[in-house]
Design a protein around this motif. Structure first.
Motif, PDB file in Angstrom:
ATOM      1  N   SER A 278       0.807  -1.226   0.000  1.00  0.00           N
ATOM      2  CA  SER A 278       0.000   0.000   0.000  1.00  0.00           C
ATOM      3  C   SER A 278       0.840   1.276   0.000  1.00  0.00           C
ATOM      4  O   SER A 278       0.535   2.221  -0.726  1.00  0.00           O
ATOM      5  CB  SER A 278      -0.968   0.013   1.185  1.00  0.00           C
ATOM      6  OG  SER A 278      -0.242  -0.041   2.398  1.00  0.00           O
ATOM      7  N   GLU A 279       1.903   1.359   0.806  1.00  0.00           N
ATOM      8  CA  GLU A 279       2.725   2.563   0.879  1.00  0.00           C
ATOM      9  C   GLU A 279       4.183   2.312   0.524  1.00  0.00           C
ATOM     10  O   GLU A 279       4.990   3.235   0.526  1.00  0.00           O
ATOM     11  CB  GLU A 279       2.655   3.158   2.286  1.00  0.00           C
ATOM     12  CG  GLU A 279       1.267   3.634   2.643  1.00  0.00           C
ATOM     13  CD  GLU A 279       1.188   4.210   4.044  1.00  0.00           C
ATOM     14  OE1 GLU A 279       2.237   4.393   4.688  1.00  0.00           O
ATOM     15  OE2 GLU A 279       0.068   4.487   4.484  1.00  0.00           O
ATOM     16  N   SER A 280       4.502   1.055   0.249  1.00  0.00           N
ATOM     17  CA  SER A 280       5.881   0.694  -0.061  1.00  0.00           C
ATOM     18  C   SER A 280       5.866  -0.498  -1.007  1.00  0.00           C
ATOM     19  O   SER A 280       4.807  -1.039  -1.323  1.00  0.00           O
ATOM     20  CB  SER A 280       6.640   0.337   1.228  1.00  0.00           C
ATOM     21  OG  SER A 280       6.084  -0.819   1.828  1.00  0.00           O
ATOM     22  N   PHE A 281       7.066  -0.884  -1.436  1.00  0.00           N
ATOM     23  CA  PHE A 281       7.167  -2.081  -2.261  1.00  0.00           C
ATOM     24  C   PHE A 281       8.443  -2.810  -1.898  1.00  0.00           C
ATOM     25  O   PHE A 281       9.383  -2.232  -1.353  1.00  0.00           O
ATOM     26  CB  PHE A 281       7.123  -1.755  -3.754  1.00  0.00           C
ATOM     27  CG  PHE A 281       8.306  -0.979  -4.278  1.00  0.00           C
ATOM     28  CD1 PHE A 281       9.348  -1.623  -4.936  1.00  0.00           C
ATOM     29  CD2 PHE A 281       8.381   0.392  -4.130  1.00  0.00           C
ATOM     30  CE1 PHE A 281      10.424  -0.930  -5.431  1.00  0.00           C
ATOM     31  CE2 PHE A 281       9.461   1.109  -4.627  1.00  0.00           C
ATOM     32  CZ  PHE A 281      10.488   0.444  -5.273  1.00  0.00           C
TER      33      PHE A 281
ATOM     34  N   TRP B 155      15.945   2.860   3.191  1.00  0.00           N
ATOM     35  CA  TRP B 155      15.344   1.557   2.920  1.00  0.00           C
ATOM     36  C   TRP B 155      15.925   0.554   3.896  1.00  0.00           C
ATOM     37  O   TRP B 155      16.813   0.870   4.673  1.00  0.00           O
ATOM     38  CB  TRP B 155      15.571   1.131   1.478  1.00  0.00           C
ATOM     39  CG  TRP B 155      17.004   0.923   1.032  1.00  0.00           C
ATOM     40  CD1 TRP B 155      18.152   1.086   1.765  1.00  0.00           C
ATOM     41  CD2 TRP B 155      17.431   0.513  -0.253  1.00  0.00           C
ATOM     42  NE1 TRP B 155      19.259   0.812   1.013  1.00  0.00           N
ATOM     43  CE2 TRP B 155      18.855   0.454  -0.235  1.00  0.00           C
ATOM     44  CE3 TRP B 155      16.773   0.179  -1.419  1.00  0.00           C
ATOM     45  CZ2 TRP B 155      19.601   0.087  -1.347  1.00  0.00           C
ATOM     46  CZ3 TRP B 155      17.532  -0.184  -2.506  1.00  0.00           C
ATOM     47  CH2 TRP B 155      18.926  -0.225  -2.480  1.00  0.00           C
ATOM     48  N   ILE B 156      15.399  -0.644   3.870  1.00  0.00           N
ATOM     49  CA  ILE B 156      15.921  -1.747   4.671  1.00  0.00           C
ATOM     50  C   ILE B 156      16.394  -2.812   3.690  1.00  0.00           C
ATOM     51  O   ILE B 156      15.652  -3.208   2.795  1.00  0.00           O
ATOM     52  CB  ILE B 156      14.843  -2.345   5.594  1.00  0.00           C
ATOM     53  CG1 ILE B 156      14.295  -1.276   6.539  1.00  0.00           C
ATOM     54  CG2 ILE B 156      15.425  -3.505   6.396  1.00  0.00           C
ATOM     55  CD1 ILE B 156      13.078  -1.730   7.326  1.00  0.00           C
TER      56      ILE B 156
ATOM     57  N   GLU C  40      13.001  -3.013   1.090  1.00  0.00           N
ATOM     58  CA  GLU C  40      11.684  -2.389   1.161  1.00  0.00           C
ATOM     59  C   GLU C  40      11.887  -0.902   0.952  1.00  0.00           C
ATOM     60  O   GLU C  40      12.727  -0.282   1.611  1.00  0.00           O
ATOM     61  CB  GLU C  40      11.011  -2.638   2.503  1.00  0.00           C
ATOM     62  CG  GLU C  40       9.637  -2.001   2.584  1.00  0.00           C
ATOM     63  CD  GLU C  40       8.915  -2.246   3.891  1.00  0.00           C
ATOM     64  OE1 GLU C  40       7.740  -1.851   3.979  1.00  0.00           O
ATOM     65  OE2 GLU C  40       9.508  -2.818   4.818  1.00  0.00           O
ATOM     66  N   LEU C  41      11.143  -0.328   0.023  1.00  0.00           N
ATOM     67  CA  LEU C  41      11.228   1.099  -0.266  1.00  0.00           C
ATOM     68  C   LEU C  41       9.849   1.721  -0.138  1.00  0.00           C
ATOM     69  O   LEU C  41       8.870   1.187  -0.660  1.00  0.00           O
ATOM     70  CB  LEU C  41      11.695   1.351  -1.700  1.00  0.00           C
ATOM     71  CG  LEU C  41      13.130   1.043  -2.034  1.00  0.00           C
ATOM     72  CD1 LEU C  41      13.250  -0.302  -2.672  1.00  0.00           C
ATOM     73  CD2 LEU C  41      13.645   2.106  -2.953  1.00  0.00           C
ATOM     74  N   CYS C  42       9.782   2.856   0.538  1.00  0.00           N
ATOM     75  CA  CYS C  42       8.543   3.634   0.571  1.00  0.00           C
ATOM     76  C   CYS C  42       8.370   4.317  -0.778  1.00  0.00           C
ATOM     77  O   CYS C  42       9.341   4.793  -1.369  1.00  0.00           O
ATOM     78  CB  CYS C  42       8.611   4.687   1.675  1.00  0.00           C
ATOM     79  SG  CYS C  42       8.492   4.010   3.322  1.00  0.00           S
TER      80      CYS C  42
END
Length: 146
Positions: free
Chosen positions: A20-23, A109-110, A123-125
């Motif tokens: 929804s807010e990240s991928f 990011w993580i 994971e990127l917003c």
């Protein structure tokens, strides 16, 4: 829970899962990659066009176009703190550099490295995608100029 997208040929070893807010962005065949820390990944410099194609897939998805996430604050990286609270949140801006055949990407990011399984994922917003894409394009343009 997200929606795993069908990778295109232009994405090479990358795949995307829309949220929804990240991928999530996953690189297979990642034995050639490293993750010096939880906010940095080092991939082959030849991955630049693959990353651009993956980002195009994200920005063409309806979750991106709806922009329900657009009112967020890209400088708030507290979401990337370790679960135990130990360590630092990443910087809100991207640092990308090229050293020969290696591309270093550090930012909000993580990075999850399972190099024994050949996987590197992040994971990127959505809020941070445009800045990363522009930083990588600038680096690619700079390399092409030399």
């Amino acid at each position: 829970m997200g929606a795993i997208q069908q990778p295109t040929r232009a994405m090479g070893p990358y795949a995307v899962e829309i949220r929804s807010e990240s991928f999530y962005l996953t690189r297979t065949e990642a034995e050639v990659c490293t993750a010096p820390n939880r906010h940095e990944a080092v991939v082959p410099a030849s991955d630049l066009p693959y990353l651009a194609a993956a980002f195009r897939q994200v920005s063409s998805h309806k979750a991106w176009r709806l922009r329900e996430w657009a009112d967020g604050d890209p400088s708030d990286t507290s979401w990337a703190l370790p679960l135990d609270g130990e360590g630092e949140a990443p910087a809100a801006s991207w640092e990308v550099s090229r050293d020969g055949e290696k591309l270093s990407i550090r930012g909000p990011w993580i990075v999850f490295a399972e190099l024994g399984r050949g996987l590197l994922s992040t994971e990127l917003c959505y809020l941070n995608l445009t800045d990363l894409d522009e930083a990588l394009k600038a680096l690619d343009s700079e390399a092409a100029a030399h």
